[in-house]
Scaffold this motif. Structure first.
Motif, short mmCIF file in Angstrom:
data_model
loop_
_atom_site.label_atom_id
_atom_site.label_comp_id
_atom_site.label_asym_id
_atom_site.label_seq_id
_atom_site.Cartn_x
_atom_site.Cartn_y
_atom_site.Cartn_z
N VAL A 1 -5.57 1.94 -2.77
CA VAL A 1 -5.11 2.38 -1.14
C VAL A 1 -6.18 3.22 -0.58
O VAL A 1 -6.53 2.64 0.79
CB VAL A 1 -4.44 4.14 -0.96
CG1 VAL A 1 -3.83 4.37 -0.33
CG2 VAL A 1 -3.11 3.53 -2.13
N GLN B 1 -7.55 -0.38 0.39
CA GLN B 1 -6.99 -1.52 0.88
C GLN B 1 -7.03 -2.82 0.55
O GLN B 1 -6.81 -4.00 1.25
CB GLN B 1 -7.04 -1.76 2.61
CG GLN B 1 -6.63 0.00 3.26
CD GLN B 1 -4.93 0.44 3.55
OE1 GLN B 1 -4.62 -0.67 3.80
NE2 GLN B 1 -5.01 1.58 2.75
N PHE C 1 1.01 -1.70 -0.19
CA PHE C 1 0.02 -0.06 0.15
C PHE C 1 0.85 1.59 0.13
O PHE C 1 0.58 2.56 -0.35
CB PHE C 1 -0.96 -0.22 1.26
CG PHE C 1 -2.49 -1.10 1.40
CD1 PHE C 1 -2.55 -1.51 0.31
CD2 PHE C 1 -1.82 -2.04 2.16
CE1 PHE C 1 -3.89 -2.41 0.09
CE2 PHE C 1 -2.74 -2.83 2.39
CZ PHE C 1 -3.66 -3.04 1.19
#
Length: 209
Positions: free
Chosen positions: A91, A94, A48
């Motif tokens: 991002v 997630q 991430f």
């Protein structure tokens, strides 16, 4: 000072419409830089953080390219857009699946666009290469078929790898698998390019977008 002397000392004007080119080493650095940073950050902080850095990196490389040349090649722009879209989803949600899918979608789009344009009698590959090589339209068509099919191959290969390997292994494949394969494929096209090479001024651009 005579008129002849004035003519001799007057700087020659740049040909109209000629695009300024990036230094080859700078171009390589801009293309590989975000990918290398992505690999390093993933190893230290995870996918991430690496995706966020990759998003920032592609924007920075486009900004540097524009600042120097005042134009942006098509392929890096499309790549950057997909990185921002799928990286943002990765991002925000997630979920690393999105950044992995980006590779499949990107190469599928390139393959479909290249081969699809041939159906309408158009050549996209000279734009992809930013007119860096000069070959006949017959050569461009052959090269387009090869690159189009190669992009579909990479898309399929990425689908297999992302489904069977871990995220870290997928990152390794993206850096140490796709990149060398692409370089080897590009080098293998040298005989075709040399066979169809023509002087730049003789290139027929009527079938180019």
């Amino acid at each position: 000072m005579t008129q002849e002397q004035t003519t001799q000392t007057k700087p020659l004007a740049q040909p109209a419409g000629r695009k300024k080119k990036l230094d080859p080493w700078l171009k390589i650095a801009l293309e590989l830089g975000p990918l290398i940073v992505f690999f390093v950050v993933n190893g230290k902080f995870g996918i991430f953080y690496a995706t966020g850095v990759l998003m920032a990196g592609v924007v920075l490389t486009l900004a540097v390219s524009w600042a120097i040349t005042k134009h942006l090649p098509a392929m890096p722009v499309v790549t950057a857009i997909l990185v921002l879209v799928f990286g943002g989803l990765t991002v925000f949600l997630q979920n690393e699946t999105f950044i992995k899918l980006k590779v499949t979608i990107l190469y599928s789009m390139f393959g479909a666009a290249l081969i699809g344009a041939l159906y309408f009698g158009k050549l996209l590959l000279p734009i992809v290469f930013d007119m860096a090589i000069h070959i006949s339209d017959a050569g461009w068509r052959k090269l387009t078929w090869r690159w189009g099919l190669f992009f579909f191959f990479l898309a399929g290969l990425n689908e297999v790898v992302r489904r069977v390997l871990t995220t870290d292994d997928w990152v390794n494949f993206k850096v140490f698998g796709i990149l060398p394969l692409t370089i080897l494929f590009a080098v293998a096209q040298a005989p075709l390019i040399m066979k169809h090479e023509i002087p730049a001024e003789d290139e027929d651009s009527e079938s180019h977008f």
